[in-house]
Scaffold this motif. Structure first.
Motif: not given
Length: 176
Positions: A63, A2-9
């Motif tokens: 996916t 997800t976009d949130e996971e990408k931001k966290t990474y």
């Protein structure tokens, strides 16, 4: 992912020292493998155990295959940073063979669209991640990216209640 996971990474990468960066790569790898395992383990549409009218993920969906392709790239990155000179050479040779095994299992899972090879790759990746977490605890070096923006976070009260606040602007907030 997800976009949130990408931001966290992305945030973790900018704040990581060399050993923590390897842990971040392992976290990405495990996330990809677990997601692919879930998708490939899902019953195919029309299987006997499926209740009538239920919504299922079809085995071998795009996916799951994309997760496996990303997992391949992560293992390639882990393999590319190995050093075969000096005192790290012996450990690097062992890690190289484990990474090679994981890549073969991921390739097998891609070819067969089967979750069993993914489970085998997870059996190797999970203990390695734990070992690198322990090694990262003793690494006292600073972040590799010295020019990255710092991240500030806090809680604010609003009409709707308590909300989380995060920014990378160091000039925001109260100064004491």
């Amino acid at each position: 992912m997800t976009d949130e996971e990408k931001k966290t990474y992305a945030r973790r990468i900018t704040e990581a020292n060399p050993m923590e960066l390897i842990v971040v790569l392992y976290d990405m790898l495990l996330g990809d493998l677990l997601e692919a395992q879930d998708i490939l383990s899902a019953p195919a549409a029309g299987e006997a155990n499926e209740p009538a009218g239920s919504l299922t993920i079809v085995r071998g969906t795009e996916t799951g295959l994309m997760d496996l392709r990303h997992a391949e790239r992560v293992v390639d990155q882990l393999r590319s940073v190995l050093s075969f000179q000096g005192e790290a050479a012996d450990m690097s040779r062992h890690l190289y063979s484990l990474y090679d095994y994981m890549l073969r299992q991921i390739s097998k899972a891609l070819y067969l669209e089967d979750a069993e090879p993914v489970k085998e790759a997870l059996k190797v990746a999970e203990p390695l991640r734990e070992a690198f977490i322990e090694a990262a605890k003793s690494d006292k070096r600073g972040p590799m990216m010295s020019n990255a923006e710092s991240t500030l976070a806090g809680l604010t009260y609003g009409r709707a209640g308590l909300s989380e606040y995060g920014t990378s602007d160091p000039n925001r907030g109260f100064f004491v």
